[in-house]
Enzyme design. Structure first.
Site, PDB file in Angstrom:
ATOM      1  N   ARG A 262       0.837  -1.201   0.000  1.00 28.02           N
ATOM      2  CA  ARG A 262       0.000   0.000   0.000  1.00 28.02           C
ATOM      3  C   ARG A 262       0.866   1.242   0.000  1.00 28.02           C
ATOM      4  O   ARG A 262       1.808   1.339   0.772  1.00 28.02           O
ATOM      5  CB  ARG A 262      -0.901   0.009   1.238  1.00 28.02           C
ATOM      6  CG  ARG A 262      -1.831  -1.179   1.222  1.00 28.02           C
ATOM      7  CD  ARG A 262      -2.897  -1.111   2.272  1.00 28.02           C
ATOM      8  NE  ARG A 262      -3.689  -2.336   2.224  1.00 28.02           N
ATOM      9  CZ  ARG A 262      -4.655  -2.645   3.082  1.00 28.02           C
ATOM     10  NH1 ARG A 262      -4.941  -1.807   4.051  1.00 28.02           N
ATOM     11  NH2 ARG A 262      -5.318  -3.773   2.969  1.00 28.02           N
ATOM     12  N   ARG A 277       2.135   0.798  10.116  1.00 28.35           N
ATOM     13  CA  ARG A 277       1.630   1.230   8.803  1.00 28.35           C
ATOM     14  C   ARG A 277       2.778   1.252   7.805  1.00 28.35           C
ATOM     15  O   ARG A 277       3.417   2.266   7.579  1.00 28.35           O
ATOM     16  CB  ARG A 277       1.012   2.625   8.937  1.00 28.35           C
ATOM     17  CG  ARG A 277       0.141   3.050   7.760  1.00 28.35           C
ATOM     18  CD  ARG A 277      -0.429   4.443   7.974  1.00 28.35           C
ATOM     19  NE  ARG A 277      -1.307   4.511   9.147  1.00 28.35           N
ATOM     20  CZ  ARG A 277      -2.603   4.222   9.131  1.00 28.35           C
ATOM     21  NH1 ARG A 277      -3.181   3.883   8.003  1.00 28.35           N
ATOM     22  NH2 ARG A 277      -3.327   4.291  10.223  1.00 28.35           N
ATOM     23  N   GLU A 349      -6.631  -1.227  15.231  1.00 32.28           N
ATOM     24  CA  GLU A 349      -7.218  -2.142  14.243  1.00 32.28           C
ATOM     25  C   GLU A 349      -6.238  -3.248  13.854  1.00 32.28           C
ATOM     26  O   GLU A 349      -5.081  -3.003  13.552  1.00 32.28           O
ATOM     27  CB  GLU A 349      -7.605  -1.342  12.995  1.00 32.28           C
ATOM     28  CG  GLU A 349      -8.173  -2.220  11.903  1.00 32.28           C
ATOM     29  CD  GLU A 349      -8.393  -1.447  10.593  1.00 32.28           C
ATOM     30  OE1 GLU A 349      -8.477  -0.199  10.638  1.00 32.28           O
ATOM     31  OE2 GLU A 349      -8.455  -2.097   9.544  1.00 32.28           O
ATOM     32  N   SER A 352     -10.348  -6.241   9.676  1.00 32.66           N
ATOM     33  CA  SER A 352     -11.516  -5.528   9.203  1.00 32.66           C
ATOM     34  C   SER A 352     -12.336  -6.527   8.399  1.00 32.66           C
ATOM     35  O   SER A 352     -11.848  -7.075   7.430  1.00 32.66           O
ATOM     36  CB  SER A 352     -11.059  -4.363   8.330  1.00 32.66           C
ATOM     37  OG  SER A 352     -12.134  -3.500   8.070  1.00 32.66           O
ATOM     38  N   ARG A 391       0.767  -6.602  12.317  1.00 30.73           N
ATOM     39  CA  ARG A 391       0.208  -5.987  13.525  1.00 30.73           C
ATOM     40  C   ARG A 391       0.036  -7.013  14.643  1.00 30.73           C
ATOM     41  O   ARG A 391       0.113  -6.664  15.828  1.00 30.73           O
ATOM     42  CB  ARG A 391      -1.122  -5.299  13.209  1.00 30.73           C
ATOM     43  CG  ARG A 391      -0.905  -4.039  12.377  1.00 30.73           C
ATOM     44  CD  ARG A 391      -2.165  -3.254  12.171  1.00 30.73           C
ATOM     45  NE  ARG A 391      -1.905  -2.050  11.375  1.00 30.73           N
ATOM     46  CZ  ARG A 391      -2.809  -1.139  11.044  1.00 30.73           C
ATOM     47  NH1 ARG A 391      -4.059  -1.290  11.467  1.00 30.73           N
ATOM     48  NH2 ARG A 391      -2.495  -0.088  10.330  1.00 30.73           N
TER      49      ARG A 391
END
Length: 425
Positions: A262, A277, A349, A352, A391
């Site tokens: 990403r 991230r 988070e 999801s 994560r």
RNA sequence: GGAGAGAUGGCUGAGUGGUUGAAAGCGGCGGUCUUGAAAACCGUUGAGUCCUUUCGGGCUCCGGGGGUUCGAAUCCCUCUCUCUCCGCCA
């Protein structure tokens, strides 16, 4: 993509529902385009019908050995108007399609209305936040002596990448293995391996294109453009693109491990420290392809499967129902799983889980044959992380640290670590 | 990288300019037969979309895009993919 018929029937209601997400639906523009489309399409089809009839007459006359010169003269004149109308129609159709491709999904009625992520609703919490009787270190400080090397990654690639050495690299691999094993053995998933580079059609199918191009890494080769997948949801879900599946094949449940890429163009300055991230991270993804009537049951099921991993790892978490404003583009409803991070003293988070209903299926033309009618009907597609591996690694480091900054390995992972119980420098 | 062959409905596979949206087979669905099932036989069976309250009618689609023609699955150009052989290679 939304059903164009739905917008035609009741643009105002659709617009209102879209507005709860903070997105605007330009009803006036839609109706203008739609009116043009209708007029042009009717005209075009009439002309085509006329042309076809004439062509048939020519054919029949020739077969009978009649002279066709006069007939040909008449027909030739039609060509220009037809071509002109065709061009206009194609232009309007293209504009209409582009317009439709940019509209997000309609939130499910059970989704809480909200203006920002602050309006997300806590559904349930599992275990109390980890209590440490010393000041917890964050994963960067904990990881550094164990082989979490951001300097090396920066040298190789740049910011937002990580090099993991030794036991940390092994721990990441163990997590992947563990998650896939649980999902295949206990939750009935089919393990699947897919390409990590996808074409534009695939990214359109799952909804990343055209609207979120800046978030992707693109690879140009000659004329064609490819993309590094931002999640294996793209590759896995597109397996059913342009397919008509027999009803007895449903549901399809896939588990897939992949790296995810990403560019996070919109997140500069957020989570710049550590591996929360990054441009590249590992993820184990769950995808369901289901009968439309079963998709909300499937969402609960899929979410519970992701939760199971956190429970087995004994990581405290909570389940959030995202509010309308926080929903992803393709999602009709989403549960986020948030894991407790002691260093940040908050939940972050880690998964999801979304039901996109037929939003992706319509873009992909992914259908099943309804045994009642014999007709193809759009499937519903769901996806969720089960879990984000990077994560999860962070969560383990932080929740399983002791005073000496050593990391205790969760019991279920020990077999995957050759029996190792503690990671220390 | 070089040479060649292909891409047709859910599947296999015919079709080289004029009712061909497409033969045939398989599969699916319905029926006959059977105590039931199988087999056999008969019938039926592509998708998308537009107009229409209904009935019904039209348009588009034979890998993608473009072209020739009154008319294209069929001819031409181009791209993509698949297969075979040679070379190279984890």
């Amino acid at each position: 993509m939304l059903d164009p018929k739905l917008i035609r029937q009741d643009a105002e209601t659709v617009s209102k529902k879209i507005a709860t997400r903070g997105a605007a639906l330009d009803v006036a523009r839609f109706q203008l385009l739609e009116d043009q489309r209708k007029t042009l399409q009717i005209k075009l089809q009439e002309l085509q019908n006329e042309r076809n009839n004439h062509a048939k007459m020519v054919g029949q006359a020739k077969a009978k050995g009649q002279n066709v010169d006069e007939l040909l003269q008449q027909v030739k004149k039609m060509g220009d108007t037809l071509k002109d109308t065709e061009e206009k129609f194609n232009q309007v159709q293209t504009e209409l399609n582009q317009f439709l491709a940019m509209i997000p999904n309609i939130p499910h009625e059970s989704v809480p209305i909200g203006k920002s992520e602050k309006d997300n609703k806590v559904i349930r919490t599992w275990r109390e936040p980890t209590k440490l009787n010393f000041t917890p270190k964050d994963h960067v400080d904990l990881g550094a002596p164990l082989g979490m090397d951001f300097a090396a990654a920066a040298k190789i690639s740049g910011a937002r990448f990580v090099v993991l050495r030794n036991q940390l690299a092994k721990l990441q691999r163990a997590l992947v293995q563990f998650m896939i094993d649980v999902h295949t053995r206990e939750h009935g998933y089919q393990e699947i391996y897919v390409p990590f580079i996808a074409n534009a059609d695939s990214l359109f199918g799952t909804g990343q294109l055209p609207k979120f191009k800046e978030d992707l890494f693109a690879i140009k080769r000659d004329e064609s453009e490819w993309y590094l997948i931002p999640t294996s949801e793209v590759s896995v879900t597109n397996i059913v693109r342009d397919e008509i599946i027999e009803a007895d094949q449903l549901p399809l449940k896939f588990v897939c491990h992949s790296p995810c890429f990403r560019s996070e163009a919109g997140s500069y300055g957020k989570d710049t420290r550590g591996m929360i991230r990054n441009h590249q991270f590992e993820k184990v993804e769950l995808v369901h392809i289901v009968h439309p009537e079963k998709s909300y049951d499937a969402l609960e099921e899929l979410t519970s499967h992701a939760e199971k991993i956190l429970q087995l790892l004994e990581l405290p978490y909570r389940v959030m129902a995202l509010c309308t404003a926080d929903l992803g583009f393709a999602a009709a409803k989403t549960y986020d799983l948030e894991v407790w991070l002691p260093s940040q003293n908050c939940y972050r988070e880690i998964s999801s889980c979304s039901n996109t209903e037929n939003f992706q299926a319509r873009r992909m033309q992914a259908r099943f044959r309804d045994p009642k009618t014999g007709k193809p009907e759009l499937v519903h597609t769901l996806n969720g992380s089960g879990l984000a591996v990077g994560r999860t690694l962070v969560a383990i480091l932080e929740n399983y640290q002791d005073e000496k900054a050593e990391i205790h390995i969760p019991k279920v992972l020990q077999p995957y670590m050759n029996g190792l119980t503690v990671i220390k420098p």
